[in-house]
Design a protein around this motif. Structure first.
Motif, PDB file in Angstrom:
ATOM      1  N   ASP A   6      17.048   6.407 -17.152  1.00  0.00           N
ATOM      2  CA  ASP A   6      17.663   5.754 -15.991  1.00  0.00           C
ATOM      3  C   ASP A   6      16.613   5.001 -15.183  1.00  0.00           C
ATOM      4  OD1 ASP A   6      20.192   6.679 -16.615  1.00  0.00           O
ATOM      5  OD2 ASP A   6      20.133   8.351 -15.190  1.00  0.00           O
ATOM      6  N   GLN A   7      15.406   5.524 -15.129  1.00  0.00           N
ATOM      7  CA  GLN A   7      14.322   4.866 -14.402  1.00  0.00           C
ATOM      8  C   GLN A   7      14.065   3.468 -14.977  1.00  0.00           C
ATOM      9  OE1 GLN A   7      10.757   7.244 -14.529  1.00  0.00           O
ATOM     10  NE2 GLN A   7      11.921   9.127 -14.363  1.00  0.00           N
ATOM     11  N   LEU A  12      14.737  -2.488 -14.471  1.00  0.00           N
ATOM     12  CA  LEU A  12      15.100  -3.777 -15.054  1.00  0.00           C
ATOM     13  C   LEU A  12      16.244  -4.440 -14.287  1.00  0.00           C
ATOM     14  CD1 LEU A  12      14.825  -2.816 -18.823  1.00  0.00           C
ATOM     15  CD2 LEU A  12      13.155  -4.067 -17.421  1.00  0.00           C
ATOM     16  N   LEU A  13      17.183  -3.640 -13.807  1.00  0.00           N
ATOM     17  CA  LEU A  13      18.291  -4.187 -13.029  1.00  0.00           C
ATOM     18  C   LEU A  13      17.822  -4.759 -11.698  1.00  0.00           C
ATOM     19  CD1 LEU A  13      21.094  -1.572 -13.758  1.00  0.00           C
ATOM     20  CD2 LEU A  13      21.112  -4.003 -14.385  1.00  0.00           C
ATOM     21  N   SER A  14      16.650  -4.349 -11.236  1.00  0.00           N
ATOM     22  CA  SER A  14      16.122  -4.922 -10.000  1.00  0.00           C
ATOM     23  C   SER A  14      15.603  -6.350 -10.229  1.00  0.00           C
ATOM     24  CB  SER A  14      15.016  -4.034  -9.416  1.00  0.00           C
ATOM     25  OG  SER A  14      13.819  -4.150 -10.156  1.00  0.00           O
ATOM     26  N   VAL A  15      15.431  -6.733 -11.494  1.00  0.00           N
ATOM     27  CA  VAL A  15      14.960  -8.078 -11.842  1.00  0.00           C
ATOM     28  C   VAL A  15      16.141  -9.008 -12.107  1.00  0.00           C
ATOM     29  CG1 VAL A  15      13.576  -9.415 -13.476  1.00  0.00           C
ATOM     30  CG2 VAL A  15      12.827  -7.122 -12.795  1.00  0.00           C
ATOM     31  N   GLU A  71       6.962 -11.876 -15.028  1.00  0.00           N
ATOM     32  CA  GLU A  71       6.088 -11.138 -14.107  1.00  0.00           C
ATOM     33  C   GLU A  71       6.898 -10.124 -13.312  1.00  0.00           C
ATOM     34  OE1 GLU A  71       2.697  -9.786 -12.460  1.00  0.00           O
ATOM     35  OE2 GLU A  71       2.769 -11.362 -13.970  1.00  0.00           O
ATOM     36  N   GLY A  72       8.136 -10.476 -12.974  1.00  0.00           N
ATOM     37  CA  GLY A  72       9.001  -9.575 -12.228  1.00  0.00           C
ATOM     38  C   GLY A  72       9.278  -8.281 -12.963  1.00  0.00           C
ATOM     39  N   ILE A  73       9.401  -8.347 -14.281  1.00  0.00           N
ATOM     40  CA  ILE A  73       9.618  -7.134 -15.076  1.00  0.00           C
ATOM     41  C   ILE A  73       8.414  -6.212 -14.932  1.00  0.00           C
ATOM     42  CG2 ILE A  73       9.788  -6.261 -17.459  1.00  0.00           C
ATOM     43  CD1 ILE A  73      11.556  -8.782 -18.021  1.00  0.00           C
ATOM     44  N   GLN A  74       7.231  -6.769 -15.056  1.00  0.00           N
ATOM     45  CA  GLN A  74       6.022  -5.941 -14.925  1.00  0.00           C
ATOM     46  C   GLN A  74       5.908  -5.352 -13.525  1.00  0.00           C
ATOM     47  OE1 GLN A  74       3.176  -7.592 -18.392  1.00  0.00           O
ATOM     48  NE2 GLN A  74       2.506  -8.064 -16.354  1.00  0.00           N
ATOM     49  N   LYS A  78       5.868  -1.356 -12.638  1.00  0.00           N
ATOM     50  CA  LYS A  78       4.790  -0.760 -11.842  1.00  0.00           C
ATOM     51  C   LYS A  78       5.352  -0.035 -10.632  1.00  0.00           C
ATOM     52  CE  LYS A  78       1.355  -4.271 -13.021  1.00  0.00           C
ATOM     53  NZ  LYS A  78       0.597  -5.428 -12.489  1.00  0.00           N
ATOM     54  N   ALA A  79       6.298  -0.664  -9.927  1.00  0.00           N
ATOM     55  CA  ALA A  79       6.889  -0.065  -8.730  1.00  0.00           C
ATOM     56  C   ALA A  79       7.613   1.238  -9.057  1.00  0.00           C
ATOM     57  CB  ALA A  79       7.849  -1.048  -8.065  1.00  0.00           C
ATOM     58  N   ALA A  80       8.208   1.306 -10.246  1.00  0.00           N
ATOM     59  CA  ALA A  80       8.922   2.512 -10.672  1.00  0.00           C
ATOM     60  C   ALA A  80       7.986   3.537 -11.320  1.00  0.00           C
ATOM     61  CB  ALA A  80      10.041   2.137 -11.643  1.00  0.00           C
TER      62      ALA A  80
END
Length: 107
Positions: A6-7, A12-15, A71-74, A78-80
């Motif tokens: 789920d993490q 990924l859904l945040s992107v 870059e957003g995926i990375q 990182k944030a997660a």
């Protein structure tokens, strides 16, 4: 195991909302497909599995050479606090997609 995955999905859904598990949700000009592949690193002791991680791949397809989502995926991973590495970037002649592939591991 599922809560670990789920993490990945949530990061990924945040992107983008166009995130498919195992297969493409909508094959637009930009989309993500991710899947778990198997067990990653683990720790055992006294004939007992103490810790298990799950490893998998994240594939991002885009037709935009300067797509900020790569870059957003990375940044989202990182944030997660999800371990990852960029495994490949390739141009697919037949589909004209730029294909990014990351390997992730969650514990």
């Amino acid at each position: 195991m599922l809560s670990k995955l789920d993490q990945v999905r949530n990061a990924l859904l945040s992107v983008t909302e166009n995130v498919g598990h195992y297969e493409a949700l909508n094959q637009t000009d930009k989309y993500i497909v991710w899947a778990e592949d198997g067990e990653g690193s683990s720790a055992e002791g006294d004939n007992y599995k103490l810790e298990q991680s799950i490893q998998g791949t994240i594939d991002y397809y885009t037709k935009d050479e300067d797509d900020p989502n790569a870059e957003g995926i990375q940044t989202a991973l990182k944030a997660a606090r999800i371990s990852f590495y960029l495994n490949a970037v390739q141009y697919e002649d037949e589909t004209q997609y730029i294909h990014f592939e990351w390997v992730f591991e969650v514990a």
